[in-house]
Design an enzyme around this catalytic site. Structure first.
Site, short mmCIF file in Angstrom:
data_model
loop_
_atom_site.label_atom_id
_atom_site.label_comp_id
_atom_site.label_asym_id
_atom_site.label_seq_id
_atom_site.Cartn_x
_atom_site.Cartn_y
_atom_site.Cartn_z
CB SER A 16 -0.96 -0.02 1.20
OG SER A 16 -1.85 1.06 1.14
CG HIS A 75 -4.25 -1.00 -0.47
ND1 HIS A 75 -4.02 -0.89 0.88
CD2 HIS A 75 -4.74 -2.26 -0.65
CE1 HIS A 75 -4.37 -2.01 1.49
NE2 HIS A 75 -4.79 -2.86 0.58
CG ASP A 103 -5.65 -5.71 2.80
OD1 ASP A 103 -6.29 -6.73 3.12
OD2 ASP A 103 -5.57 -5.28 1.64
#
Length: 342
Positions: free
Chosen positions: A159, A187, A282
């Site tokens: 991310s 992401h 995540d």
């Protein structure tokens, strides 16, 4: 009188950090451009006036970090920082004073025209803008994987700070690409995922934005498109990509957890997961299931992560085969992919 503090010399092996300025006031833009361009380790990739212009500018300028003038309400500072994170970039905020400072914020001098590239303000700002380089590290010291472990899939999650980390990792792996398919969830909005695949391909490792039903190919990176989770299923004797428009997980779509669950399901635990820099957690639940099935997890260490959220979550949960600096990650992936640590 110019400040005599020495300006840091550029690292010849690292490209300059590309800074996107989000500044509404023309004179502030002019002075920040002068200061940042006066340091050889940075370059101003572009300037915009508000958060509404960031998404298109990031795509056009290939920026590495976003610098926002938080003193001016016209920039939409809070939204700008959130959007920078969604794009996988570090966001740095200039504020009025120290009272409202966060981790990536800095008080801005009233008179920027009096500042110099080598001065105290720019030394502090440079520390926030600089994308952490991987510390040099000895050869990775890895515990043996379970007997006979050789992955059928490699799955990478990242991310905030991910595009830079992925570029470094992929460039280091290019000369010895694993002979298994690679799944990647970063992401990122849909505007940027095709661009990310193209960027990674230029590093010498074939990459493509995944489409529904696309067969997985060994030695190729399949990038989750923005807006869809990237899953995988068996179709006869081959594996194919599945794009899923289900609800976001961990506030993200694509998300790493559904990718890991699907990979674990089709490969019966023969998955090597790599969790790189990123905000949040995540990947944690997906790694728990993966490790329980016999899979292996590598995580980037805190020192070389822009944000040690995702890799820190799996590391603190005790799920990692190893926690490594980015400079050691490619060697570990290559060795595990060939069964070199069974």
């Amino acid at each position: 009188m110019p400040n005599s503090t020495e300006v840091r010399a550029p690292d010849p092996d690292r490209a300059p950090v590309r800074v996107l300025l989000v500044v509404a006031e023309p004179m502030v833009r002019l002075q920040l451009r002068r200061l940042i361009s006066g340091r050889p380790e940075f370059e101003v990739a572009g300037t915009v006036r508000s958060e509404a212009e960031i998404e298109g500018a990031v795509a056009e300028t290939r920026s590495s970090v976003v610098l926002v003038d938080g003193r001016d309400a016209r920039t939409g500072a809070a939204a700008a920082i959130r959007l920078a994170a969604r794009c996988g970039l570090r966001g740095v905020l200039l504020q009025e004073d120290r009272a409202s400072l966060g981790a990536n914020s800095l008080p801005c001098p009233t008179n920027l025209a009096a500042e110099e590239p080598g001065g105290a303000f720019m030394q502090q700002l440079a520390g926030l803008l600089r994308v952490p380089a991987s510390a040099s590290a000895p050869a990775a010291r890895l515990a043996p994987a379970r007997p006979g472990f050789r992955p059928e899939l490699i799955a990478i999650g990242s991310s905030t700070g991910g595009p830079q980390a992925l570029t470094e990792l992929v460039r280091a792996l290019a000369g010895r690409r694993p002979s298994v398919p690679v799944l990647l969830t970063q992401h990122m909005p849909s505007t940027f995922t095709a661009m990310l695949a193209d960027q990674l391909s230029r590093c010498g490792f074939p990459a493509v934005e995944a489409t529904d039903g696309m067969p997985l190919q060994p030695g190729r990176i399949h990038v989750a498109p923005g807006g869809s989770h990237l899953l995988v299923r068996r179709d006869g004797d081959r594996l194919v990509c599945v794009l899923d428009d289900g609800p976001p997980e961990n506030f993200c779509r694509p998300a790493v957890d559904p990718m890991l669950r699907a990979a674990n399901r089709v490969a019966n635990g023969r998955v090597l997961a790599v969790i790189l820099t990123g905000m949040g957690s995540d990947g944690l639940l997906g790694c728990q299931g993966l490790v329980a099935a016999g899979g292996v997890v590598l995580a980037q260490d805190e020192a070389t992560s822009v944000v040690w959220g995702m890799p820190g979550a799996v590391a603190r949960a005790g799920l990692c085969h190893a926690v490594l600096p980015l400079s050691a990650m490619a060697d570990a992936v290559a060795r595990l992919a060939t069964g070199g640590l069974s």
